[in-house]
Design a protein around this motif. Sequence first.
Motif, short mmCIF file in Angstrom:
data_model
loop_
_atom_site.label_atom_id
_atom_site.label_comp_id
_atom_site.label_asym_id
_atom_site.label_seq_id
_atom_site.Cartn_x
_atom_site.Cartn_y
_atom_site.Cartn_z
N VAL A 50 0.85 -1.04 -0.12
CA VAL A 50 -0.01 -0.20 -0.06
C VAL A 50 0.83 1.31 0.03
O VAL A 50 1.73 1.48 0.70
CB VAL A 50 -0.87 -0.01 1.23
N VAL A 51 0.85 1.96 -0.91
CA VAL A 51 1.39 3.49 -1.12
C VAL A 51 0.66 4.56 -1.22
O VAL A 51 -0.43 4.40 -1.83
CB VAL A 51 2.53 3.00 -2.45
N ASN A 52 0.91 5.66 -0.59
CA ASN A 52 0.21 6.82 -0.76
C ASN A 52 0.43 7.61 -1.71
O ASN A 52 1.70 7.49 -2.44
CB ASN A 52 0.51 7.61 0.29
N LEU A 53 -0.75 8.01 -2.71
CA LEU A 53 -0.40 8.80 -3.94
C LEU A 53 -0.60 10.40 -3.49
O LEU A 53 0.21 11.00 -3.89
CB LEU A 53 -1.68 8.29 -4.77
N LEU A 54 -1.77 10.45 -2.75
CA LEU A 54 -1.88 12.09 -2.17
C LEU A 54 -2.81 12.14 -1.10
O LEU A 54 -3.29 11.09 -0.70
CB LEU A 54 -2.23 12.71 -3.35
N ILE A 55 -2.96 13.14 -0.51
CA ILE A 55 -3.88 13.25 0.33
C ILE A 55 -4.77 14.74 0.08
O ILE A 55 -4.03 15.57 -0.34
CB ILE A 55 -3.18 13.83 1.91
N THR A 71 -12.84 19.56 -7.05
CA THR A 71 -14.02 19.44 -7.98
C THR A 71 -14.81 20.81 -7.64
O THR A 71 -15.52 21.29 -8.49
CB THR A 71 -15.11 18.27 -7.72
N ALA A 72 -14.96 21.26 -6.44
CA ALA A 72 -15.63 22.48 -6.05
C ALA A 72 -15.01 23.62 -6.81
O ALA A 72 -15.86 24.47 -7.37
CB ALA A 72 -15.74 22.39 -4.69
N SER A 73 -13.71 23.56 -7.09
CA SER A 73 -13.20 24.94 -7.50
C SER A 73 -13.29 24.53 -9.09
O SER A 73 -13.28 25.79 -9.74
CB SER A 73 -11.57 24.67 -7.31
N ILE A 74 -13.44 23.44 -9.69
CA ILE A 74 -13.71 23.37 -10.70
C ILE A 74 -15.45 23.76 -11.36
O ILE A 74 -15.50 24.45 -12.46
CB ILE A 74 -13.69 22.06 -11.51
N VAL A 75 -16.31 23.45 -10.68
CA VAL A 75 -17.65 23.77 -10.87
C VAL A 75 -17.79 25.36 -10.67
O VAL A 75 -18.49 25.98 -11.46
CB VAL A 75 -18.70 23.06 -10.07
N GLY A 76 -17.21 25.81 -9.43
CA GLY A 76 -17.00 27.26 -9.39
C GLY A 76 -18.41 27.84 -8.81
O GLY A 76 -18.49 29.13 -8.23
N GLN A 77 -19.70 27.21 -9.08
CA GLN A 77 -20.91 27.85 -8.73
C GLN A 77 -21.26 27.30 -7.14
O GLN A 77 -22.62 27.46 -6.94
CB GLN A 77 -21.83 27.62 -9.59
N ILE A 78 -20.43 26.51 -6.41
CA ILE A 78 -20.82 25.95 -5.32
C ILE A 78 -19.89 26.41 -4.34
O ILE A 78 -18.85 26.98 -4.47
CB ILE A 78 -21.08 24.52 -5.18
N GLU A 79 -20.03 26.09 -3.01
CA GLU A 79 -19.09 26.38 -1.94
C GLU A 79 -18.70 25.21 -1.37
O GLU A 79 -19.49 24.04 -1.36
CB GLU A 79 -19.37 27.19 -0.82
N PHE A 80 -17.21 24.95 -0.90
CA PHE A 80 -16.95 23.86 -0.20
C PHE A 80 -16.52 23.80 1.24
O PHE A 80 -15.99 25.08 1.55
CB PHE A 80 -15.58 23.34 -0.88
N ILE A 81 -17.12 22.88 2.20
CA ILE A 81 -16.87 23.22 3.42
C ILE A 81 -15.82 22.07 3.85
O ILE A 81 -16.21 20.75 3.90
CB ILE A 81 -18.20 23.01 4.18
N PRO A 82 -14.70 22.24 4.08
CA PRO A 82 -13.71 21.28 4.53
C PRO A 82 -13.78 20.86 5.62
O PRO A 82 -13.87 21.51 6.66
CB PRO A 82 -12.17 21.95 4.34
N LEU A 83 -13.91 19.40 5.85
CA LEU A 83 -13.95 18.62 7.19
C LEU A 83 -13.19 17.76 7.58
O LEU A 83 -12.99 17.11 8.75
CB LEU A 83 -15.54 17.90 7.27
N THR A 84 -12.61 17.04 6.56
CA THR A 84 -11.36 15.92 6.93
C THR A 84 -10.28 15.97 5.93
O THR A 84 -10.77 16.47 4.68
CB THR A 84 -12.11 14.67 7.18
N GLN A 85 -9.49 15.66 5.78
CA GLN A 85 -8.35 15.27 4.98
C GLN A 85 -8.29 13.85 4.64
O GLN A 85 -7.92 13.05 5.74
CB GLN A 85 -6.88 15.61 5.63
N GLU A 86 -8.60 13.21 3.63
CA GLU A 86 -8.76 11.87 3.39
C GLU A 86 -7.47 11.46 2.64
O GLU A 86 -6.93 12.17 1.76
CB GLU A 86 -9.80 11.36 2.46
N ARG A 87 -6.66 10.32 2.96
CA ARG A 87 -5.72 9.62 2.53
C ARG A 87 -5.95 8.63 1.06
O ARG A 87 -6.57 7.94 1.44
CB ARG A 87 -4.73 8.74 3.45
N TYR A 88 -5.49 9.18 0.05
CA TYR A 88 -5.87 8.32 -1.28
C TYR A 88 -4.59 7.56 -1.63
O TYR A 88 -3.55 8.03 -1.99
CB TYR A 88 -6.04 9.71 -2.21
N ASP A 89 -4.76 6.34 -1.29
CA ASP A 89 -3.74 5.25 -1.33
C ASP A 89 -3.79 4.38 -2.60
O ASP A 89 -5.03 4.22 -3.14
CB ASP A 89 -3.53 4.39 -0.28
#
Length: 312
Positions: free
Chosen positions: A156-161, A247-265
Amino acid sequence: MSTDMSYTTEEIAKLLKISKLTVYDLIKKGELTSYRVGKQMRVDASELEAYKQRARMVPAADSYVPLHPQASGSAGPTGSVVITGHDIGLDILAKYMEKKIPGIRPLRSFVGSLDSLISMYKGEADIVSTHLLDGDTGEYNIPYIRKILVGSSYIVVNLLIRNAGLYVQRGNPHGLTTWADLGRSGLRLVNREKGSGARVLLEEQLRIHGIKPGQLAGYGNEQTNHLGVAAQIASGEADVGVGIEKTASIVGQIEFIPLTQERYDLVMLKTPGNQLWIPSLLQILQSDSFKKELQAISGYDLSRTGEILFET
């Protein structure tokens, strides 16, 4: 059937009444010959007809063609490698693999985290991406991988967070700031499909906060990717959904409420064939050029990219 026709992997799956992952497995094992048009894999009608003729004549148990080089006498890695998941980072990884690992042809399969692990267990995927939260431990991915890939040898290797949280309408009219706010009456949810990492994240948070899924209007309103969720909120068809910051930055017409950092492995089985290219893959993940390309995308934390997190 015209010999000039060609089909996408999705069309092949429908014609043969099999899953898209099984189509990739046929391509990987050499039973269907494919070629790339841009980012899309295609199979000629004549090749499909030839496969159907062979399938009528050869018992299914005897129909597989060896992929891995140790079976064919090749000196290096060769064949198709199926990479599952939705994140654009996987597309960049596939591009680097095609350039840096001779003989390897990456194929992309856009399925969720749980289905990806199940497909690996069945031998239908080579590199699986996963972002599954275990609410009891707060740990990402490892608890699920250990349960599903029982008896397998893997790395198992991390790609990004990346940041995950809530998509809301512009101005956040319902004032949503925490997971517990999902228990409010009158909210219209747009959900992800079962087995996706976002769906598991939502279900774990609902369980932790004592919110029953039946309380949420629209719980059965499912989209197969983050863009679909964001689009429904942007159009006013829903009030809230779970997704990632990018994805929120791509759509642009919504707001994003950050609640966690997920590890994408990433998960890879340590089979003899895979171990011919796994070291090269690790070099790509740890390279400055690969990380620099990922850094151009907002919302990624690359502090652990390329780090081996677990190995059996």
